[in-house]
Motif scaffolding. Structure first.
Motif, PDB file in Angstrom:
ATOM      1  N   ASN A  16       0.838  -1.196   0.000  1.00  0.00           N
ATOM      2  CA  ASN A  16       0.000   0.000   0.000  1.00  0.00           C
ATOM      3  C   ASN A  16       0.874   1.248   0.000  1.00  0.00           C
ATOM      4  O   ASN A  16       1.932   1.267   0.594  1.00  0.00           O
ATOM      5  N   CYS A  17       0.373   2.281  -0.628  1.00  0.00           N
ATOM      6  CA  CYS A  17       1.083   3.554  -0.641  1.00  0.00           C
ATOM      7  C   CYS A  17       1.009   4.165   0.759  1.00  0.00           C
ATOM      8  O   CYS A  17      -0.071   4.243   1.340  1.00  0.00           O
ATOM      9  N   PRO A  18       2.142   4.586   1.324  1.00  0.00           N
ATOM     10  CA  PRO A  18       2.103   5.190   2.670  1.00  0.00           C
ATOM     11  C   PRO A  18       1.384   6.535   2.706  1.00  0.00           C
ATOM     12  O   PRO A  18       1.040   7.029   3.774  1.00  0.00           O
ATOM     13  N   GLU A  19       1.142   7.130   1.556  1.00  0.00           N
ATOM     14  CA  GLU A  19       0.479   8.439   1.509  1.00  0.00           C
ATOM     15  C   GLU A  19      -1.036   8.324   1.317  1.00  0.00           C
ATOM     16  O   GLU A  19      -1.806   8.934   2.038  1.00  0.00           O
ATOM     17  N   CYS A  20      -1.438   7.562   0.284  1.00  0.00           N
ATOM     18  CA  CYS A  20      -2.873   7.498  -0.023  1.00  0.00           C
ATOM     19  C   CYS A  20      -3.474   6.111   0.212  1.00  0.00           C
ATOM     20  O   CYS A  20      -4.656   5.905   0.000  1.00  0.00           O
ATOM     21  N   TYR A  21      -2.651   5.147   0.653  1.00  0.00           N
ATOM     22  CA  TYR A  21      -3.064   3.785   0.972  1.00  0.00           C
ATOM     23  C   TYR A  21      -3.631   3.001  -0.211  1.00  0.00           C
ATOM     24  O   TYR A  21      -4.288   1.983  -0.030  1.00  0.00           O
ATOM     25  N   ASP A  52       7.542   5.947  -6.899  1.00  0.00           N
ATOM     26  CA  ASP A  52       6.450   6.900  -7.089  1.00  0.00           C
ATOM     27  C   ASP A  52       5.122   6.187  -6.950  1.00  0.00           C
ATOM     28  O   ASP A  52       4.987   5.036  -7.353  1.00  0.00           O
ATOM     29  N   CYS A  53       4.166   6.909  -6.439  1.00  0.00           N
ATOM     30  CA  CYS A  53       2.822   6.356  -6.379  1.00  0.00           C
ATOM     31  C   CYS A  53       2.055   6.881  -7.586  1.00  0.00           C
ATOM     32  O   CYS A  53       1.982   8.081  -7.820  1.00  0.00           O
ATOM     33  N   LYS A  54       1.495   5.929  -8.347  1.00  0.00           N
ATOM     34  CA  LYS A  54       0.753   6.307  -9.551  1.00  0.00           C
ATOM     35  C   LYS A  54      -0.607   6.899  -9.195  1.00  0.00           C
ATOM     36  O   LYS A  54      -1.213   7.608  -9.989  1.00  0.00           O
ATOM     37  N   GLN A  55      -1.072   6.551  -8.002  1.00  0.00           N
ATOM     38  CA  GLN A  55      -2.394   6.997  -7.590  1.00  0.00           C
ATOM     39  C   GLN A  55      -2.392   8.473  -7.167  1.00  0.00           C
ATOM     40  O   GLN A  55      -3.138   9.281  -7.692  1.00  0.00           O
ATOM     41  N   CYS A  56      -1.495   8.793  -6.212  1.00  0.00           N
ATOM     42  CA  CYS A  56      -1.490  10.173  -5.706  1.00  0.00           C
ATOM     43  C   CYS A  56      -0.344  10.997  -6.299  1.00  0.00           C
ATOM     44  O   CYS A  56      -0.133  12.136  -5.919  1.00  0.00           O
ATOM     45  N   GLU A  57       0.401  10.370  -7.219  1.00  0.00           N
ATOM     46  CA  GLU A  57       1.497  11.041  -7.922  1.00  0.00           C
ATOM     47  C   GLU A  57       2.513  11.682  -6.977  1.00  0.00           C
ATOM     48  O   GLU A  57       2.967  12.799  -7.200  1.00  0.00           O
TER      49      GLU A  57
HETATM   50 ZN   LIG Z   1      -0.286   7.158  -3.175  1.00  0.00          ZN
END
Ligand SMILES: [Zn+2]
Length: 117
Positions: A16-21, A52-57
Protein backbone atom coordinates in the motif's frame (compact mmCIF):
# COMPACT_ATOMS: atom_id res chain seq x y z
CA UNK A 1 26.15 17.00 -22.45
CA UNK A 2 23.10 14.83 -22.43
CA UNK A 3 22.07 12.36 -19.77
CA UNK A 4 19.97 9.32 -20.40
CA UNK A 5 18.86 6.62 -18.05
CA UNK A 6 19.02 2.92 -18.72
CA UNK A 7 16.03 1.34 -17.05
CA UNK A 8 17.32 -1.70 -15.18
CA UNK A 9 14.06 -2.54 -13.54
CA UNK A 10 10.61 -1.09 -13.15
CA UNK A 11 8.11 -2.85 -11.05
CA UNK A 12 4.75 -2.24 -9.43
CA UNK A 13 4.73 -3.24 -5.77
CA UNK A 14 1.86 -4.99 -4.03
CA UNK A 15 2.35 -2.80 -0.98
CA UNK A 16 0.00 0.00 0.00
CA UNK A 17 1.08 3.55 -0.64
CA UNK A 18 2.10 5.19 2.67
CA UNK A 19 0.48 8.44 1.51
CA UNK A 20 -2.87 7.50 -0.02
CA UNK A 21 -3.06 3.78 0.97
CA UNK A 22 -3.84 2.72 -2.59
CA UNK A 23 -2.80 -0.82 -3.52
CA UNK A 24 -0.67 -1.75 -6.51
CA UNK A 25 0.13 1.86 -7.21
CA UNK A 26 3.76 2.04 -6.12
CA UNK A 27 6.22 2.02 -8.98
CA UNK A 28 9.75 1.18 -7.99
CA UNK A 29 12.41 1.90 -10.57
CA UNK A 30 16.14 1.41 -10.79
CA UNK A 31 17.99 3.36 -13.44
CA UNK A 32 21.59 3.71 -14.45
CA UNK A 33 23.03 6.96 -15.67
CA UNK A 34 24.53 7.28 -19.14
CA UNK A 35 26.18 10.55 -20.07
CA UNK A 36 26.70 11.63 -23.66
CA UNK A 37 29.18 14.34 -24.49
CA UNK A 38 30.66 15.29 -27.83
CA UNK A 39 33.69 13.04 -27.34
CA UNK A 40 32.73 10.25 -24.98
CA UNK A 41 29.79 8.17 -23.89
CA UNK A 42 30.01 7.21 -20.26
CA UNK A 43 27.99 4.61 -18.45
CA UNK A 44 28.11 5.48 -14.79
CA UNK A 45 28.16 3.03 -11.92
CA UNK A 46 25.58 4.99 -9.96
CA UNK A 47 22.13 3.50 -9.80
CA UNK A 48 19.27 5.91 -9.30
CA UNK A 49 16.38 4.50 -7.33
CA UNK A 50 12.96 5.99 -7.23
CA UNK A 51 9.56 5.12 -5.92
CA UNK A 52 6.45 6.90 -7.09
CA UNK A 53 2.82 6.36 -6.38
CA UNK A 54 0.75 6.31 -9.55
CA UNK A 55 -2.39 7.00 -7.59
CA UNK A 56 -1.49 10.17 -5.71
CA UNK A 57 1.50 11.04 -7.92
CA UNK A 58 3.82 11.40 -4.95
CA UNK A 59 7.45 10.42 -4.87
CA UNK A 60 7.86 8.18 -1.85
CA UNK A 61 11.19 8.84 -0.20
CA UNK A 62 12.92 6.14 1.88
CA UNK A 63 11.95 7.96 5.10
CA UNK A 64 8.29 7.14 4.37
CA UNK A 65 8.85 3.48 3.55
CA UNK A 66 7.26 0.84 5.73
CA UNK A 67 9.19 -2.29 6.76
CA UNK A 68 7.33 -4.24 4.09
CA UNK A 69 8.31 -1.79 1.35
CA UNK A 70 11.87 -1.95 2.63
CA UNK A 71 11.89 -5.74 2.37
CA UNK A 72 10.49 -5.74 -1.17
CA UNK A 73 12.95 -3.05 -2.17
CA UNK A 74 15.89 -5.07 -0.83
CA UNK A 75 14.65 -8.11 -2.70
CA UNK A 76 14.44 -6.26 -6.03
CA UNK A 77 17.76 -4.59 -5.45
CA UNK A 78 19.45 -7.98 -5.18
CA UNK A 79 18.08 -9.10 -8.54
CA UNK A 80 19.50 -6.12 -10.42
CA UNK A 81 22.01 -6.67 -13.16
CA UNK A 82 23.67 -3.31 -13.69
CA UNK A 83 25.72 -2.63 -16.78
CA UNK A 84 29.44 -2.37 -16.13
CA UNK A 85 30.60 1.21 -15.95
CA UNK A 86 32.40 2.15 -19.13
CA UNK A 87 33.71 4.97 -21.25
CA UNK A 88 33.38 4.80 -24.98
CA UNK A 89 34.59 7.23 -27.61
CA UNK A 90 32.08 8.68 -30.00
CA UNK A 91 32.51 8.68 -33.79
CA UNK A 92 33.46 12.35 -33.59
CA UNK A 93 36.50 11.41 -31.52
CA UNK A 94 37.59 8.81 -34.07
CA UNK A 95 37.10 11.28 -36.88
CA UNK A 96 39.20 13.88 -35.08
CA UNK A 97 41.93 11.30 -34.44
CA UNK A 98 41.89 10.32 -38.10
CA UNK A 99 42.13 13.95 -39.22
CA UNK A 100 44.97 14.52 -36.79
CA UNK A 101 46.77 11.45 -38.09
CA UNK A 102 46.35 12.57 -41.70
CA UNK A 103 47.62 16.00 -40.78
CA UNK A 104 50.74 14.54 -39.17
CA UNK A 105 51.26 12.28 -42.14
CA UNK A 106 51.04 15.07 -44.70
CA UNK A 107 53.21 17.29 -42.55
CA UNK A 108 55.95 14.66 -42.30
CA UNK A 109 55.78 14.00 -46.05
CA UNK A 110 56.06 17.72 -46.65
CA UNK A 111 59.06 18.04 -44.31
CA UNK A 112 60.74 14.99 -45.75
CA UNK A 113 60.43 16.33 -49.28
CA UNK A 114 61.54 19.84 -48.49
CA UNK A 115 64.76 18.40 -46.97
CA UNK A 116 65.74 17.08 -50.35
CA UNK A 117 64.81 20.06 -52.46
ZN1 LIG B 1 -0.29 7.16 -3.17
Amino acid sequence: MKTEYIVLKETILNNNCPECYATESLLLSFKQEKVFSRLVIKTKKTIVEQMDCKQCETTIFPGRWTDDIERVYEYHKKTLQPKPSSTRFTNTTYLLLLLFFLLCLSLSIYLYRSDFL
